[in-house]
Design a protein around this motif. Structure first.
Motif, PDB file in Angstrom:
ATOM      1  N   CYS A 445      -9.111  48.552  23.208  1.00 51.60           N
ATOM      2  CA  CYS A 445     -10.459  47.978  22.476  1.00 51.60           C
ATOM      3  C   CYS A 445     -10.608  49.743  21.421  1.00 51.60           C
ATOM      4  O   CYS A 445     -10.316  51.060  21.310  1.00 51.60           O
ATOM      5  CB  CYS A 445     -11.367  48.373  24.026  1.00 51.60           C
ATOM      6  SG  CYS A 445     -13.253  48.894  22.339  1.00 51.60           S
ATOM      7  N   CYS A 448     -13.871  51.522  22.345  1.00 52.31           N
ATOM      8  CA  CYS A 448     -14.439  52.900  23.269  1.00 52.31           C
ATOM      9  C   CYS A 448     -12.867  53.198  23.167  1.00 52.31           C
ATOM     10  O   CYS A 448     -12.582  54.597  23.992  1.00 52.31           O
ATOM     11  CB  CYS A 448     -15.479  52.133  24.398  1.00 52.31           C
ATOM     12  SG  CYS A 448     -14.159  51.239  25.588  1.00 52.31           S
ATOM     13  N   CYS A 461     -13.678  43.808  25.727  1.00 49.97           N
ATOM     14  CA  CYS A 461     -12.899  45.045  26.933  1.00 49.97           C
ATOM     15  C   CYS A 461     -13.485  45.240  27.548  1.00 49.97           C
ATOM     16  O   CYS A 461     -14.624  44.542  28.006  1.00 49.97           O
ATOM     17  CB  CYS A 461     -13.534  46.353  25.953  1.00 49.97           C
ATOM     18  SG  CYS A 461     -12.807  47.952  26.001  1.00 49.97           S
ATOM     19  N   HIS A 463     -14.274  47.418  30.021  1.00 53.64           N
ATOM     20  CA  HIS A 463     -14.843  48.556  29.762  1.00 53.64           C
ATOM     21  C   HIS A 463     -16.027  48.346  28.618  1.00 53.64           C
ATOM     22  O   HIS A 463     -17.460  48.856  29.310  1.00 53.64           O
ATOM     23  CB  HIS A 463     -13.888  49.937  29.377  1.00 53.64           C
ATOM     24  CG  HIS A 463     -13.267  50.352  29.690  1.00 53.64           C
ATOM     25  ND1 HIS A 463     -13.102  50.524  31.148  1.00 53.64           N
ATOM     26  CD2 HIS A 463     -11.623  50.240  29.730  1.00 53.64           C
ATOM     27  CE1 HIS A 463     -11.683  50.462  30.987  1.00 53.64           C
ATOM     28  NE2 HIS A 463     -10.940  49.875  30.631  1.00 53.64           N
ATOM     29  N   CYS A 464     -16.399  48.346  27.555  1.00 49.29           N
ATOM     30  CA  CYS A 464     -17.603  48.303  26.791  1.00 49.29           C
ATOM     31  C   CYS A 464     -18.185  47.071  26.492  1.00 49.29           C
ATOM     32  O   CYS A 464     -19.379  47.123  25.689  1.00 49.29           O
ATOM     33  CB  CYS A 464     -17.563  49.254  25.448  1.00 49.29           C
ATOM     34  SG  CYS A 464     -16.231  48.924  24.714  1.00 49.29           S
ATOM     35  N   SER A 466     -17.327  44.750  24.586  1.00 51.03           N
ATOM     36  CA  SER A 466     -16.528  45.414  22.609  1.00 51.03           C
ATOM     37  C   SER A 466     -15.591  44.161  22.615  1.00 51.03           C
ATOM     38  O   SER A 466     -14.729  43.921  22.956  1.00 51.03           O
ATOM     39  CB  SER A 466     -15.939  46.219  22.006  1.00 51.03           C
ATOM     40  OG  SER A 466     -15.520  46.030  21.094  1.00 51.03           O
TER      41      SER A 466
HETATM   42 ZN   LIG Z   1     -14.119  49.462  25.117  1.00 50.24          ZN
END
Ligand SMILES: [Zn+2]
Ligand SMILES: [Zn+2]
Length: 985
Positions: A445, A448, A461, A463-464, A466
């Motif tokens: 990513c 992040c 992503c 996690h974030c 994106s």
């Molecule tokens: Zn990310």
């Protein structure tokens, strides 16, 4: 009535035909079992009479770029003998073939093609390049499997796989994601073996070390004073790779080294740069070696990397992926590593910093694929945490408290080698900087900086959220996918999905349909055996054990119970075969020019003869010295079998003319002989039983050599040399004989029929016995024997001869009647052999019948005497030795010339008549011989006098030539003497 066999045995014609037939008829296909009962039976769970156990092996997948070499042919011969034998013994046999996509090798091959076309993979771009490799594979890949087809390997071609097939790619992806979820995959900077040509990390196992005569350069580093000025003092370090000094970040000394105590805490000026580096204290440094001071380059040496970790030193990578010095190298940037070395040494010398240059012989690692010198280099790679996978793989091979092993390794010596290697194993670097292979399912990513690992290609992503994500460019080590084969070829993880050969459709990747049709897996996993070479014990065997034990553990047993270690292993036994060397026991290599091409030898002698050669020399743990002379010998063996078949067919035809037919029920089973059958019938059946028992036992113990030699002795020695000679005497096809009554004639015909029946059934059984070793010739003759109406589609689908005389402890004890026949025949054979030898000694013409006497003394001759006194046995001796035999129970009179044997003596009172010589003819013969010897001798002497021949020819060739010259010289002298002594005409 059997059909005619051509007069001459021509392996090429029959082998091409049957090889094609076996594949076309799918004779060795083992379909997915249809029901649970059947599955249970295959696993040997039921003890009913119909229960069959399955016997499964995987072919070690050759590289898709590969061609068959002698090592393959040897491995395939051993495997095929076992498969054909097991199949004929009634097991459900499955042999799974396939090819490996061979990341580095294949990419290199296609890259070379591109270069020759004036292009490169970088110009093409990744997608087009991968497409190009797939095209290459379609046109040229898998040649080796076609060669296997021609050589008759009895594999299930319906199950052929390629490690990049969609189904297997799904398994690779699942395995990676699962290991990542389990916290067993990580990404980190580490020193790897880097090949600047292939531009990828390569495994420790793919680095080959050569001894190299190089140098040790000694360099002075100036010690700085408190003000950072040159103190005038220097420390000398030594290195074999001066260019790496550009990346030095410290010099290490032992903390107790008295020479340097006053320098603790000081800094040094790194020559040729503007950098200052610290002196660090590390107990790893050896005070005895060199000056006791070592330069530390964490980015270019594994030991230095460890020092760097301990002292928190920066790692400065001074080389790019192609081996050029990068921007970190300041003035040297852009130079090739060896050009930089030269310049650095020259510059150091100019500055007076070169303390010395010493000759130094050391090992240099080369890339196994392209032979480029490997560069230890720091790079970011993906790793598998080897524990707890390794511990499980150790437990699978180590004997438990009761001494049981889940996997048995044969020969046993390799068990220790395996366990030792496994207990010292490091984390496995699984990433390769290639384009051809399974691309790692991880996305970086840009927002992040975290990594998303997923079964289905993600759009964002995890996690974030994106969408600025890009897939990892590295692919997985080829052994990652081949390590999964034992589970993946049987459907793991997407059980029930059919194989889709060819390039994976990205939209299908990682889609789990949740189906639970595990029929194949239940039936065939764990596989029974792996036949492979020592060279891939760690590469492949160890990885299959780690992955097999790890991933199959979650798959319950067919009855729903939990799978324990003993059932999660990928195979129950590993047989490590030996190497094939040349006739002088030297390793075959292209540089030595002693490589034997199996396909060429097969063209010359036939597959059967080559297989038999390999089998007859194959015993566990012993390398084979492949000798073409033996192949010639086994080609002659095949001829012998062919001629025996023709002789048999002629007799069957003649019998048919007078209405004698062999009952078909006499074929296909193990022959037995009645107690009142003639001696040769009881004897050959007895021999057949002990041969079958020995062959079965030998194969169970991987003694291919014993098995092959036992069959050879039986077929050539007992059957052809003795039995055929005797049975000829019994086959009486004359319509009627003078003064014979109808019932006498019937009796005579009955005897002929009985003899013919034994002949045919023993021969047919011998063919089945021989079939796993020589599949082609036996298939041809067996089909001819049934004249196009065989009881099954192939001799390979009939049953393997089993003797009921195999005892509990695998000892072979025939019954009394058979034992007796063997003893009796042994005596008759020794009498006949002795009589024949004596005839020869006395110069009796071949066809002449002479009188002969057997003398038996009272004390030792009663057994022999008993048999000779017997009418039938004496008649046998008379016929086979062309004598009129009489027996005398006394010591031979002293005046008689005798031949003494154990238990008896023979005498043939015969005086050879004076030979009259045709002097003219004799003179002509000797003159011709002399000319021939003179020419031969001159040739040999010319070669032996030629220094360039002597320099190039192998020692054994020179020795042979010398011996041959000496022998020719003797023959020449003898012929000259004989010519001189001829009387005048
Ligand atoms: Zn990310
Ligand atoms: Zn390379």
């Amino acid at each position: 009535m059997p059909h005619d066999l051509p007069k001459a045995y021509d392996p090429t014609a029959i082998e091409d035909h049957w090889a094609e037939y076996w594949v076309r008829e799918k004779l060795f296909a083992q379909p997915t079992p249809s029901s649970a009962t059947e599955t249970a039976q295959r696993r040997g769970a039921s003890s009913g009479p119909d229960a069959q156990s399955s016997f499964t092996i995987l072919l070690p997948p050759p590289n898709v770029t590969g061609n068959l070499h002698m090592g393959h042919m040897f491995e395939h011969t051993e495997s095929d003998i076992l498969m054909r034998w097991r199949r004929m013994c009634g097991d459900r046999v499955l042999w799974v073939p396939g090819t490996d996509h061979a990341g580095i090798a294949t990419q290199m091959l296609v890259e070379r093609q591109l270069v020759s076309e004036g292009s490169s993979r970088q110009q093409m771009g990744r997608e087009a390049f991968v497409e190009r490799v797939w095209k290459w594979r379609q046109h040229y890949g898998g040649n080796i499997l076609n060669q296997m087809k021609r050589l008759g390997a009895s594999v299930d071609w319906q199950r052929e796989y390629f490690t990049m097939d969609e189904r297997l790619s799904v398994a690779v992806r699942e395995a990676f994601v699962r290991l990542h979820e389990q916290g067993l995959i990580y990404r980190g900077a580490y020193i790897v073996n880097w090949c600047p040509r292939c531009q990828t990390a390569i495994s420790d196992l793919e680095v080959v070390y050569d001894e190299h005569k190089g140098h040790l350069w000694e360099i002075r580093y100036s010690v700085l004073d408190d003000l950072g000025q040159d103190s005038g003092e220097t420390i000398t370090v030594a290195t074999t790779r001066p260019e790496t000094m550009l990346g030095d970040t410290a010099v290490a000394i032992h903390p107790e080294d008295e020479r340097y105590l006053h320098l603790h805490g000081r800094k040094l000026h790194l020559p040729l740069t503007e950098r200052e580096i610290p002196i660090v204290l590390d107990e790893w440094v050896s005070r005895e070696f060199g000056t006791g001071a070592v330069k530390v380059t964490p980015a270019h040496d594994p030991n230095d990397f460890a020092i760097g970790q301990r002292h928190d030193l920066p790692s400065i990578n001074v080389m790019d992926a192609t081996g050029l010095i990068n921007a970190e190298g300041g003035a040297y940037a852009g130079l090739d590593r060896y050009a930089a070395r030269k310049k650095i040494v020259a510059d150091l010398e100019a500055q007076g910093l070169l303390a010395g240059i010493k000759d130094h012989t050391h090992n240099v690692g080369h890339c196994d694929r392209c032979k480029t010198v490997v560069e230890p280099r720091l790079s970011t790679q993906w790793f598998i945490k080897i524990q707890p996978l390794a511990d499980k793989a150790i437990a699978a091979v180590k004997p438990d408290a009761e001494g049981n092993k889940a996997i048995r390794i044969v020969p046993e010596q390799y068990e220790k080698v395996y366990l030792e290697w496994m207990s010292n194993i490091h984390d496995w670097c699984i990433s390769r900087q290639l384009w051809w292979g399974h691309r790692i399912p991880a996305w970086h990513c840009a927002s992040c900086r975290k990594v998303t690992v997923a079964r289905v290609d993600p759009a964002a992503c995890s996690h974030c959220g994106s969408e600025r994500i890009t897939q990892e460019t590295d692919v997985l080590d080829t052994w990652f996918s081949s390590g999964l084969l034992p589970v993946s070829v049987f459907g793991w993880p997407n059980f029930g999905k059919a194989n889709t050969p060819g390039a994976p459709d990205p939209s299908h990747l990682g889609t789990w349909d949740g189906s639970e049709n595990r029929a194949d897996f239940d039936a065939f996993y764990p596989t029974s055996l792996l036949v492979t070479g020592f060279d891939i014990l760690f590469f492949w065997v160890a990885r299959m054990i780690m992955f097999g034990c790890w991933f199959s553990a979650d798959v319950p047993l067919p009855d729903g119970s939990k799978r324990e270690l003993k059932n999660s292993v990928p195979f129950r036994e590993v047989y490590i075969h030996a190497l094939v060397r040349d006739a002088n026991r030297e390793k075959m290599s292209k540089t030595k020019g002693n490589v034997v091409d199996p396909i060429e030898i097969v063209k010359q002698y036939g597959t059967d003869a080559v297989r038999f050669t390999l089998a007859s020399m194959a015993s566990p743990g012993t390398d084979i010295a492949f000798n073409i002379a033996r192949t010639e010998g086994y080609r002659a063996f095949a001829n012998k079998i062919w001629n025996a078949a023709r002789f048999l067919f002629q007799n069957v035809d003649r019998a048919a003319e007078i209405g004698i037919f062999v009952d078909p029920a006499a074929l296909g089973a193990m022959p037995e002989a009645a107690d009142d059958a003639p001696l040769e019938a009881r004897w050959i059946v007895a021999e057949l039983h002990s041969t079958a028992a020995k062959v079965n036992e030998s194969l169970a113990n991987y003694r291919f050599d014993d098995a092959a030699n036992t069959i050879y002795q039986f077929f050539w020695g007992s059957f052809c040399d003795w039995y055929l000679e005797i049975v000829k005497l019994r086959l009486d096809f004359s319509e009627e004989q003078a003064g014979e009554s109808a019932s006498q004639r019937d009796r005579r015909f009955n005897d002929t029929k009985a003899a013919l029946t034994t002949f045919v059934s023993v021969f047919e059984t011998s063919l089945r016995l021989l079939s796993p070793f020589m599949p082609f010739i036996t298939e041809e003759i067996w089909n001819a024997l049934y004249d196009g109406n065989p009881p099954s589609k192939s001799i390979a689908l009939t049953s393997y001869p089993q003797s009921r005389y195999m005892g509990d402890k695998k000892t072979i004890r025939l019954n009394h009647a058979y034992d007796h026949a063997v003893l009796e025949m042994g005596v008759i054979q020794s009498v006949i052999t002795s009589l024949r030898a004596e005839r020869k000694d006395r110069g009796v013409p071949e066809k002449e019948v002479v009188s002969a006497t057997v003398y038996c003394s009272e004390q030792d001759g009663s057994l022999t005497a008993g048999y000779i006194a017997h009418d039938d046995d004496r008649k046998l001796c008379n016929s086979l030795a062309r004598v009129e035999l009489s027996l005398k129970m006394e010591n031979p009179p002293t005046a008689v010339k005798i031949r003494t044997e154990i238990g008896f003596s023979v005498a043939i009172p015969y005086e050879a008549p004076e030979r009259t010589i045709d002097v003219a003819a004799e003179r002509e013969r000797l003159t011709k011989d002399i000319a021939k010897y003179e020419k031969g001798l001159a040739n040999a002497e010319r070669q032996l006098g030629n220094p360039s021949f002597l320099a190039k020819a192998p020692a054994h060739v020179v020795e042979g030539l010398k011996k041959q010259a000496a022998e020719t010289r003797l023959l020449l002298e003898k012929a000259r003497r004989e010519l001189d002594s001829l009387p005048p005409e």
